[in-house]
Each structure stands twice: as C-alpha cells, then as structure tokens.
Design a protein around this motif. Structure first.
Motif, PDB file in Angstrom:
ATOM      1  N   ASN A   1       0.810  -1.217   0.000  1.00 46.98           N
ATOM      2  CA  ASN A   1       0.000   0.000   0.000  1.00 46.98           C
ATOM      3  C   ASN A   1       0.848   1.273   0.000  1.00 46.98           C
ATOM      4  N   PRO A   2       1.733   1.412  -0.974  1.00 46.64           N
ATOM      5  CA  PRO A   2       2.587   2.611  -1.046  1.00 46.64           C
ATOM      6  C   PRO A   2       1.763   3.866  -1.281  1.00 46.64           C
ATOM      7  N   GLN A   3       2.156   4.918  -0.601  1.00 49.39           N
ATOM      8  CA  GLN A   3       1.462   6.192  -0.713  1.00 49.39           C
ATOM      9  C   GLN A   3       2.280   7.194  -1.515  1.00 49.39           C
ATOM     10  N   THR A   4       1.575   8.015  -2.231  1.00 54.31           N
ATOM     11  CA  THR A   4       2.194   9.151  -2.895  1.00 54.31           C
ATOM     12  C   THR A   4       1.991  10.356  -1.981  1.00 54.31           C
ATOM     13  N   GLY A   5       3.095  10.932  -1.560  1.00 56.55           N
ATOM     14  CA  GLY A   5       3.086  12.013  -0.587  1.00 56.55           C
ATOM     15  C   GLY A   5       4.035  11.646   0.519  1.00 56.55           C
ATOM     16  N   PRO A   6       3.912  12.189   1.701  1.00 54.93           N
ATOM     17  CA  PRO A   6       2.870  13.144   2.079  1.00 54.93           C
ATOM     18  C   PRO A   6       3.161  14.568   1.602  1.00 54.93           C
ATOM     19  N   PHE A   7       2.080  15.340   1.558  1.00 51.93           N
ATOM     20  CA  PHE A   7       2.151  16.732   1.171  1.00 51.93           C
ATOM     21  C   PHE A   7       1.917  17.620   2.391  1.00 51.93           C
ATOM     22  N   HIS A   8       2.802  18.555   2.543  1.00 52.96           N
ATOM     23  CA  HIS A   8       2.650  19.540   3.612  1.00 52.96           C
ATOM     24  C   HIS A   8       1.832  20.691   3.054  1.00 52.96           C
ATOM     25  N   VAL A   9       0.669  20.944   3.631  1.00 50.53           N
ATOM     26  CA  VAL A   9      -0.197  22.031   3.168  1.00 50.53           C
ATOM     27  C   VAL A   9       0.076  23.261   4.016  1.00 50.53           C
ATOM     28  N   GLU A  10       0.525  24.283   3.384  1.00 48.21           N
ATOM     29  CA  GLU A  10       0.924  25.482   4.141  1.00 48.21           C
ATOM     30  C   GLU A  10      -0.258  26.078   4.887  1.00 48.21           C
ATOM     31  N   GLY A  11      -0.032  26.376   6.137  1.00 47.56           N
ATOM     32  CA  GLY A  11      -1.066  27.012   6.945  1.00 47.56           C
ATOM     33  C   GLY A  11      -1.968  26.039   7.677  1.00 47.56           C
ATOM     34  N   ALA A  12      -1.867  24.749   7.357  1.00 43.63           N
ATOM     35  CA  ALA A  12      -2.739  23.766   8.022  1.00 43.63           C
ATOM     36  C   ALA A  12      -2.267  23.523   9.447  1.00 43.63           C
ATOM     37  N   GLU A  13      -3.167  23.677  10.373  1.00 43.85           N
ATOM     38  CA  GLU A  13      -2.850  23.479  11.785  1.00 43.85           C
ATOM     39  C   GLU A  13      -3.850  22.518  12.407  1.00 43.85           C
ATOM     40  N   PRO A  14      -3.446  21.895  13.511  1.00 49.71           N
ATOM     41  CA  PRO A  14      -4.369  21.002  14.193  1.00 49.71           C
ATOM     42  C   PRO A  14      -5.719  21.679  14.436  1.00 49.71           C
ATOM     43  N   GLY A  15      -6.794  20.970  14.130  1.00 46.21           N
ATOM     44  CA  GLY A  15      -8.134  21.531  14.294  1.00 46.21           C
ATOM     45  C   GLY A  15      -8.719  22.068  13.003  1.00 46.21           C
ATOM     46  N   ASP A  16      -7.854  22.246  11.989  1.00 44.06           N
ATOM     47  CA  ASP A  16      -8.337  22.688  10.679  1.00 44.06           C
ATOM     48  C   ASP A  16      -8.907  21.501   9.899  1.00 44.06           C
ATOM     49  N   THR A  17      -9.491  21.837   8.755  1.00 44.08           N
ATOM     50  CA  THR A  17     -10.122  20.830   7.908  1.00 44.08           C
ATOM     51  C   THR A  17      -9.490  20.870   6.515  1.00 44.08           C
ATOM     52  N   LEU A  18      -8.975  19.748   6.112  1.00 49.68           N
ATOM     53  CA  LEU A  18      -8.414  19.637   4.772  1.00 49.68           C
ATOM     54  C   LEU A  18      -9.516  19.182   3.829  1.00 49.68           C
ATOM     55  N   ALA A  19      -9.644  19.869   2.687  1.00 51.81           N
ATOM     56  CA  ALA A  19     -10.634  19.461   1.682  1.00 51.81           C
ATOM     57  C   ALA A  19      -9.891  18.998   0.435  1.00 51.81           C
ATOM     58  N   LEU A  20     -10.124  17.766   0.044  1.00 49.09           N
ATOM     59  CA  LEU A  20      -9.477  17.192  -1.144  1.00 49.09           C
ATOM     60  C   LEU A  20     -10.562  16.874  -2.159  1.00 49.09           C
ATOM     61  N   HIS A  21     -10.543  17.597  -3.258  1.00 47.56           N
ATOM     62  CA  HIS A  21     -11.561  17.345  -4.278  1.00 47.56           C
ATOM     63  C   HIS A  21     -10.952  16.545  -5.432  1.00 47.56           C
ATOM     64  N   PHE A  22     -11.540  15.400  -5.689  1.00 51.80           N
ATOM     65  CA  PHE A  22     -11.010  14.517  -6.723  1.00 51.80           C
ATOM     66  C   PHE A  22     -11.653  14.837  -8.058  1.00 51.80           C
ATOM     67  N   VAL A  23     -10.811  15.298  -8.954  1.00 48.49           N
ATOM     68  CA  VAL A  23     -11.298  15.741 -10.260  1.00 48.49           C
ATOM     69  C   VAL A  23     -11.331  14.565 -11.224  1.00 48.49           C
ATOM     70  N   ASP A  24     -10.315  13.755 -11.149  1.00 49.28           N
ATOM     71  CA  ASP A  24     -10.197  12.690 -12.132  1.00 49.28           C
ATOM     72  C   ASP A  24      -9.322  11.558 -11.598  1.00 49.28           C
ATOM     73  N   MET A  25      -9.700  10.346 -11.927  1.00 55.65           N
ATOM     74  CA  MET A  25      -8.859   9.180 -11.637  1.00 55.65           C
ATOM     75  C   MET A  25      -8.835   8.326 -12.904  1.00 55.65           C
ATOM     76  N   THR A  26      -7.653   8.083 -13.399  1.00 55.61           N
ATOM     77  CA  THR A  26      -7.510   7.337 -14.647  1.00 55.61           C
ATOM     78  C   THR A  26      -6.464   6.241 -14.457  1.00 55.61           C
ATOM     79  N   PRO A  27      -6.814   5.031 -14.845  1.00 55.19           N
ATOM     80  CA  PRO A  27      -5.840   3.943 -14.727  1.00 55.19           C
ATOM     81  C   PRO A  27      -4.517   4.303 -15.383  1.00 55.19           C
ATOM     82  N   ALA A  28      -3.447   4.007 -14.680  1.00 50.69           N
ATOM     83  CA  ALA A  28      -2.118   4.318 -15.185  1.00 50.69           C
ATOM     84  C   ALA A  28      -1.438   3.069 -15.742  1.00 50.69           C
ATOM     85  N   ARG A  29      -2.153   1.970 -15.744  1.00 50.87           N
ATOM     86  CA  ARG A  29      -1.650   0.754 -16.387  1.00 50.87           C
ATOM     87  C   ARG A  29      -2.784   0.133 -17.182  1.00 50.87           C
TER      88      ARG A  29
END
Lengths: 335, 335, 335, 335
Positions: B61-89
């Motif tokens: 289960n390898p992950q791509t990332g992690p990404f540090h989101v500037e300004g994100a602090e404990p108690g905040d809410t990260l919103a990730l909107h998925f625009v597209d997912m396309t098979p890469a194989r």
C-alpha cells in the motif's frame, strides 16, 4: 387464480415465528391480499403516546398469518413475490424507545448511562404526492420524504422446534428490516416445518438502511403477494430476487458475522449458478457486491449482500421463478 | 492556479501515515496531478505471481506524498476534491492472500483451519469501453465489468504522535476502501499536525462494497485533485461530499462500531446544519440513511453513512466548499 | 550483575511505543530498578481533581524507557522478569472519564446518550497491612482491599515502522492491563526493531479483570526487573510465564478476536512443546484453559489464555529462562 | 424432605427450553436426584464414532426435565442448589465437529475454508483417583486431569412465549457452559412462566474456560440438587452464589456484550446490596471483578462476572438462601 383476502382481528395476531396455529391453509399459486398492523400494534397514534406507557413488550410486531402452504416440506423453498404494498393508514409512527436502537446502550450493549429521552413522531401520509412528512419536534422543520413501502418482517417457522418472537431475524427470515423487501421483490425462504407456516408484518412506509433509532415510519400495510413453492433447494439464509439484483440477507452479531453469512451464501450461489470454483466466485463477488446494512438494532443484526444481474453472466435462478411471478403479478387487478 | 505533477520513484513511496517527511510543500488551492502505484507496489503482474512469494508485508500500500499544506494546523479541515482518476496501467491485479480477507480466518479472527489457496487474477483494462475484464481461473468465463476508479487510501498524519501503516483506516482516514472516494467527491479530513501531511494511494479500478477477498482490482492510478484548507471545523471522522450526498466514514471493530461512529457523527452534523436537537436528527437519519459497507478486511472495518441531499433541507456545508471545488475542477484541463 | 536505577524526569516520559529515542542502552542480564509515574501522569491527586479539567489526552500513560537492549534484533525474544513492584506513593487514584470505560458509550461504541458523571476516587495505601482503601463517595462505606501491584503497560517498539500511543495494546504488548503482569512473572515479547526498545508504566496497586471503568487503582510504581534476551523464537503475541502457569495475551476487537488470537497461539505453543498435532493441542487446551479477561476498555481489548503447568506434561520453555530468572531474582537485594 | 429420583428414558428427553410439557410437578424444597445424558445423547462412545456420522443436529444436548415448580410465577426467582455431581459413566467424550467451535469458521463466523478434521476423544474416568485421562491421538501422550464435574446447561422456559433449543444460553440460562455451575453453587434464575419449567443437562466431567473446541469432557451425570423458590426478585441474568463468590452470567454476541450485560447487572446488584450509587458500585467492581470467560462457541457467548465475598462488605443475598441450602445439603445422605 385463487385469491385470499385477510385482515386479522387483534386476537388473531401472531407474535412469534413457530408455535402458532395457521390462520389459513393455502395452495401454492395463491394470491394473498393481507392487512397487517404496525409494529406498535397501532398503539402510537399521537406524539403524546410514549412507548414506555403505550407499549407492552409482549405485544410488539404483530404478524399476519401464519399460512400453511400445502405440500411444503422441510428442505423446500418458499417463494413470496410482493406485488404491491400500500399504506393502510393515513399516518405512520416512529419513536425512540428507552435502551432500544442503534445509537444507545441496550439490554445487550449494556451501559450505565441514562437512556435517551422517549419521543414519538407521527408522519402524515400523502397518497397523491406519495410522501410521508417528517415533522421535527425541536424546530419548525417539516420535510416531505418519498414513500417507500416495505415489510420489516417476513418469515417461516424456525428449525429445531424453536419458537422465536417476531422481533428476531435469523435463518428463518423474520425481522430483517431491509428496504429490499418491497414491491417487485421475490423472497426465497427455506422451509423448516410442514406447511412452512409463514407470516408477515411490520410495514414501513419508509426506512433508512440500519434503521438507526430502531423504528422506521411504522404503518399498517395492505400487501398483495403471490405464494409459490419450489420443491427442494432450501437456501440457508433468506434470498431476494428483483428484476435487477440477486440478494442474500445474513443476520447475526457482531455485524461482520451477519455480513459474512450472507457473503458466503452468495459465493456458494455464484458457484452453483456460474460453474465457478469458490475462489473464482469469491473474487467475482469481491468486485461486484453491494453491501447495504439492513438493521443494527434487532436481536440479530442484518446485512444484505446484493449483486446487480447486469454484472453477472445471464442466468435463471430457481427455474425462472421470479420472472414467472412477475408475469403472474401483471394479471392481478390492483386492489 | 498552481499545478504540481508528481510521480514518486519507488524509494520515495511512503508506507505510513505520519512519520514520513513531506515530499512537497503546497499552498491551499494547488492542483495535484499524482501517480500512485498499486497496493502490491506493482509486484503482481501475472497470474503466476503469488502473494506469498511476491509480496513483502513491510512494503504494501505505497502512498504518494505526504504533502505539507501550508497554513494547516491542528483543528483545521483539509478538503481534497477529486477531479479525475484514470488507470495508469493497462491491467489491474487482484489476489487471495493467505489469512487475509473477509471470508477467511485472519491474524485476529484466528482459527486453526488451513488457509484458502492463493490465486492471482489479472484484469485487462479497456479504456475505450471503460471496462476491466474478469477472467475466471476455474472456467472459461470472461466478464467485462464497468470501470469505476476510486482510491482505497487517503489520509493525514494521525493525532497523538502516532505513525500508522498505510493499511489502517481510522479517524485520520487511511485505508478506508470505500468506492465513494471517486472522481467528483470532496473528502474532508481533520488536521492533526502542522501541514496536515496527507498522502494517497491504493487505486482501485473497481471494488465491491466490503472488498470481500481483501483486494480490489488494484491498479496504478493517475489522480487529479484540488487541495483546499478550511480553518477550524475539523471533523472527528472523514467526511465525503459529492453533488448528491453527504457522507461520514467510520472505521473500527466490530463492524457495528464502525457504523455507530459514522452515524453519531452524522447526527451531530445534521443538528449543526439543520438546527435540530439530537433526537430529531437521529429520527431524520433513521429514515434517510444509506449504509453501504466499505471494508470488512482491514485492521479496522469501515462503514459509510450516506444521505441524499435531495431528502434534506437545502444547506451549504463548509461554506459551499464542494461547489467551489467543482467549479475549480471545470477549469482544469484534462490531462 | 549490572544494576541500573532510573527515575525519569517528566520531560523524559515516553508517550508512545516506537518513535522515541532510548533513554538507556543496556546489556542482557541487566537488573533495572525503575520508577514509573501513574497513567494520569500524577494529575489526579484529590477527589476534586476531575479528569476533564486535569487530564490532557496527549499526556496519558507515561512510559519509563524505552531501553535499547544490546544485541536484540527483529525475530528475537525479549524476556522481562518482574522481581518486585512496590507503590511509590502513599495513595492511588481512579476515575470515571467521560466516554471512556467498559460500561459507557465511547468514541467507538458511539451513542447519543449523555456521558456518565466524572468522579475521582483516592485510595490510601497502607504498606504495613498491604492494602488500599476504597472510600465510597455516595456513602460512608470504606473497604480495605488487598494490595496487588501490577503493570498495565509493558511493550516494545511495534513492527512495520509504526508508532503507537501507550494507550494501545497489540502484538507488541503495550497497554494490556492484565493483573498477570506482576512480581514473579516473566513476560516474553517478540522484538521488532534493533534494540527492542521496551518501556513500561501504568502501575496499578490493584485491578479487577476487565478494568471495568477504564482505570485501576493507578499509582506511581517502583519496579525491579531483570532483562534477558533470547535469540530468535519471537512469539506473535506477548507471553507470560510464572511458576505455575503459561499464558498468552491476545489483544483485538471484538473481544472474541482477542480470545481467539491468544488461544491459537497457545495451541501452536502446545504443539511445539508437547509434540502434539494441532487437533490434539486444541483438545487439550479446551479442557485446561483458563480465560480471564484483561481489559474491555482500551483501543484493543485483551484476554489472557492461561494454563496451569500442573495439568501439562513437564516441559521447559525458552530453555528454562523463567527458572533461571527466578534464581537471578533471589540474588538481588530488596531495595 | 421430599426427594425425587428421575432417570428419563430417551423418549422423555427435552430438547428445548419452553415448549415441552413438564415431566414432574414439584414443591419448593424438593431434593432432586437426576440422571442426565451427555450432550451427544450418548452417541459418541468410541474414537471411531465421528460427529458427522453419529450425531443429528435435532437431537443434541438432551435435558432432564422440565420440572414445574409449584407456586412459581413470572417475576419470581428460582434457586437451584447443586449438592453433588457424579459421573454416571466410566468414560466421557469430546470431539471436534465441522464448523463448530471457537477456533474455526462457523455457520455465523462464516468463511470459505475447509473445516477442521473431525476427531473424537474418549476420556476414561478414574473415580478413585478422581481423574479423567486425555489420550492424545497424534502421539503416545496420556495425561491424567483432575475431575471437575459441572453442568453446561441449566435453565427455565424463556419469556415472550419463546422456545429455544437447549444449545442456546440467554437470559433464561440454558447452555452457558460455565465451570461455575458445580457442586456447592446456588443458581438463581428469573421465572418467566408459571411453574418456571426448569431443566438441566450437558454434564461435563471437566471443561476449560471458553470451551475452546466446542465440547468439554461430555458425560452422563448424576446430579443432586435442592430446589427453592423466592417470591419476586427475578434477576435479569442468571446469578450464581457459592460460599466465596457472587456471580452473574451474561450471554450475547459479540463477547464484549456478554461481559457488559453481566457487569451492569453486578453493578446494580452492588448498589442494592451495599447502598452505593451506580458510580461507586462501578468503581468497586472495577477493582474487584474477576471475569472468566465461560463459552465462545455457543449461539450466544457467555462471560462470568465474579467477585469474592471476602472483598465486599458482609451481606446476605436473597435472605440467606445459599446458606440455608448449604445446610439443607448437609442433611441429604450421599447417594
């Protein structure tokens, strides 16, 4: 086509699966037009009717039936095709009941906390708009929700000489509380005793998956169904077929065991239908299964394993019984 | 609009949530175009590749990332909107793995039985027909199934200084394995550490609810997403919004606890959104909830509580973030 | 005989298994004389100290350690023999904590009910009589209970690069909360990382099986132990040996899975020790097992599988390590 | 003192709780000398008798009774004091049964794996040495184990008109499979129907806690007991008192719910006995409870909550009934 209409008088209600003499003997092929009372036996009629005062634990979930199906023997399969379900009252009721429901401690998930408050909601039925209306008690909010009639409870007499309250779902069916038990569906139940002795009740005008607070929009129901008998082939767990899906309903605790039971039965069914070994069936199910929860509130929890026929090889289950019953249904005049 | 494209080299894969230095620092509003490897790290490529020989428990289960989101602090809410997912194989893989999966004894549901046999299935991708093909191993059966890309794993660094393998779902997200994590969805995650440190992976070209055998049609994925940050408002459990539904994903064991966690969070959300007290929210949820199981195979099981917006009062969650991200998505050129 | 005494300063407390630099490097054979703070980090000192005000979720269950054991490699077995545990304070504390404990809804077994009230109890230690005194808060009742010191938490760094809070029990040991972790016992733990990195804490002056309300008579503890290393032979789950019993502690949810994990490991251990096949071991265990519950309150629940040596064929486990350590213990002067 | 001796003929065996006419009507105070067959109805007599060939699912766990106790009404408490249990055969039997037991997939914890092999063990009884002998089948190992007779199954007719197989434990008692149901113990059961209709069976010459493989050293048993009736005071769950302990047996699934049910009942009992509020009782139980698992193999799992009287304030439960029955027992001549 034999048609039997039946509205039980309160003293004819059945409160158990097994242990009750049949109200009627019917032939396979009979069309039943049945009235069933709601799970509260009609005792919650107003928001001032509170469960602890109005309800009696011995008289919940009244069943219409049981029906003795001629020729049904242990190991056979009873097929119940639901043609129509129509609210028999202009209102439905729901309630929070102390120490009952999915988001509270219960008699089993026992805690020391105070119970949630009791509250009763009455939903008005609008037959023209085909809706029931949620009226919030803590605000002015009023919300029309689509009517979606279903039966919470359909079952036969259990095996091993058991008698179970109508509050329990298990291999014999019973109080599964799945929205899939709706018009257009055919339910297959394994027969455990001569005559099968099936009954039904617990009409819901609408229910969310899980039946979170323990009660749906409970309502008296007029149900039209066709009863058929298949010799042999008794499934371990209740199965449902509609035009588009095959389903198995497993019931147990913890919830993963309810899921496992239905999943394993579907794997075995796949193998039988499609000539696959178990591993291939397991793989195919892994990529095609839907798994809507039915109830997390009853004595056993229930989970539906559901697969779209469109994803599967063309097949005919139980000799095309569902299609046959759909055709029969078309011949029945609406009530 | 800042756009970041990233295809990690194998030595850049992350195997945990928390405990890994970020590969990038990004600003809220950034569009990410990410490649992620499959859960097997690409090691099952042929039906002769068997898990016990090809896989290493430390590198799943390898992950791509992690990404540090500037300004994100404990108690905040990260919103990730998925625009597209396309098979890469051009192919995906699935497998039965000894003592792993929903219909076998496991390390926890420990039994003394022999394991199920290992088997690998390779699904060919047809991008034109938008299908993957199941090839039975025990028969000639071949079935085209609709492609339905999703990400099994999306999460942030956990609270309390924990580092969890990418195989685990919990409050921080992680390996929830719900088909709802698909293009068009916005996932809200509570931030536990500065920068949030989110990552994603475990692309599935298709998965049934429950992920019965433990593996979906696993495939490398190209994912386009937009990252936004909401100050405060951190949800306890991951939430998903799409055009038509509000969802909460609870993860725990037994399965009823996964359900309960998500249900309670939805009740609280209803109360906040609609000005209802808890009992009214509980009642409304009881009649409107969908409850599709996500996984019954991971270290924690996951259940989705899902409600159609059409059944609810009109409302805007997280200040209309989802609609805003949908609009942003329209401006992004397809890859 | 090398003897190391260590009382950590608060800033040296470890809050996790894994993820913390060792405070010391020690050689196998070392005798440790350790002081550990209580699970509340000493913050509940009076019945007016209430958990919600006094406690911080990030700073619970402080550990003394971790200790890097020279030569310990993944796959090895760490043997920790507890020579003595003596209360390090003249009082212990217990408390009900909102939404934590076995007989209340929790973050996972989530319900909508109000939490139980918070309450703190202080138990006075009488070292002469070797008792702690329960003082009821709702009546004049005062009860002397026998002192029975134990450590709730003993563990090593987890596998797969994980870092877990000290509140969690799992294969690496951790917060198992079993009264069997007491003077006279030898605990065997599988090593996952170089140096093993074990730590301990969470002293209990007394605890019932299950740790019903979530907290024992929590107290700072002076612990004397001997550390040994066995090359290879890492058990899957923590094992304990005392003069009279062999034990395995399984930790998972639901509780039956904690039981199953420990039982299967004991079956395998029987087969190894007594040359029986699995079925014979299963049968022998079925008629000899004790199964005291350890905790039903932590992130994983724990159950002990325990068998009296007197019922089993004479055998020597881990090369007689326990007997060797008992002899070593006799040579250690009481503190 | 009225004494009734009864050895049922096979056609008099009861297979359910409820649903069976009483074999006898007895007065409170009666001494019963009963013979009960083993759970296999005596069909496993040799290691070549395999369950799948020799057993019939409809005829397992035969009960001796039921007995109608004159004057017993719903809400009353039946007290059964076990004076003596003596093996009625010179051998006991145990077996692994396909898809039954704690360390295998079952009908509920359904998996796709092959079942464990069937095997039968015969234990020779040595009445002089008071032992049963385990004879390994895969080696020459032979082990004498202390005899420890108990009854797996003791119960009354259930509430709500139910009839349950004798394989089920629940609030009505039944197949709890706890070693605490032994000579010297008094079992208190709530009465649900007129006459109570209690029965007993499932003698075990010895059983481990959990009954791991699903079967103990099963044997026909001669049991001497005294039957008493307490008006009112029906406990929710079966309680046991011996000279040294108070106990409650909860039965449910998952296992934590069996534990919770018994624990909550003990908290309420403490409050009643000692004048403590619930929080104080919860605290006192947390530091004094023993929690031996009874069974993890039956339709419901069972856990005992057990507290040593020596840790509690002096008290007298049920008006000193246990002491009274102990005295009565002394007057009964050994058989």
């Amino acid at each position: 086509m034999e048609i039997l209409e039946f509205t039980p008088r309160p003293e004819q209600y059945a409160w158990t699966f097994g242990g009750t003499a049949p109200t009627h003997r019917i032939k396979p092929g009979t069309v039943l037009r049945l009235w069933s009372d709601d799970a509260f036996a009609g005792r919650l009629r107003d928001i001032t009717d509170l469960p602890s005062a109005a309800l009696d634990a011995r008289y919940l979930n009244p069943q219409t039936g049981p029906f003795h199906v001629e020729g049904a023997e242990p190991g056979d399969t009873l097929a119940l095709h639901f043609v129509d379900m129509t609210p028999a009252r202009s209102w439905g009721a729901s309630a929070t009941i102390p120490f009952f429901g999915g988001l509270t401690g219960t008699d089993r998930t026992a805690t020391l906390q105070e119970p949630l408050a009791e509250r009763t909601w009455i939903y008005q039925v609008d037959s023209t708009r085909n809706t029931v209306t949620f009226e919030a008690r803590s605000s002015e909010l009023s919300l029309e929700l689509p009517m979606a009639p279903m039966l919470g409870t359909v079952g036969v007499a259990p095996a091993l000489g058991e008698v179970r309250t109508s509050l329990v779902p298990d291999e014999f069916g019973g109080n599964m509380d799945t929205p899939e038990m709706r018009p257009g569906s055919t339910c297959y139940l394994g027969v455990n005793v001569e005559g099968a002795l099936f009954s039904l009740g617990d009409g819901h005008y609408r229910q969310g998956e899980g039946e979170s607070c323990g009660t749906a929009v409970e309502g008296a129901m007029n149900t039209t169904l066709v009863v058929e008998l298949i010799k042999g082939g008794a499934p371990t767990w209740p199965r449902i077929e509609d035009d588009d899906h095959l389903m198995v309903i497993g019931s147990s605790r913890p919830l993963e065991d309810a899921w496992r039971a239905g999943q394993v039965d579907m794997v075995l069914w796949f193998s039988e239908l499609f000539g696959l070994d178990r591993l291939d069936s397991y793989q195919l199910l892994s990529q095609t299964s839907q798994a809507p929860i039915a109830n997390v509130v009853d004595t056993n929890y229930s989970v539906v394993t559901k697969v779209a026929k469109s994803l599967l090889p063309q097949t005919q289950v139980y000799g095309g019984m569902h299609r046959h019953l759909r055709e029969t249904a078309r011949l029945i005049a609406p009530r």
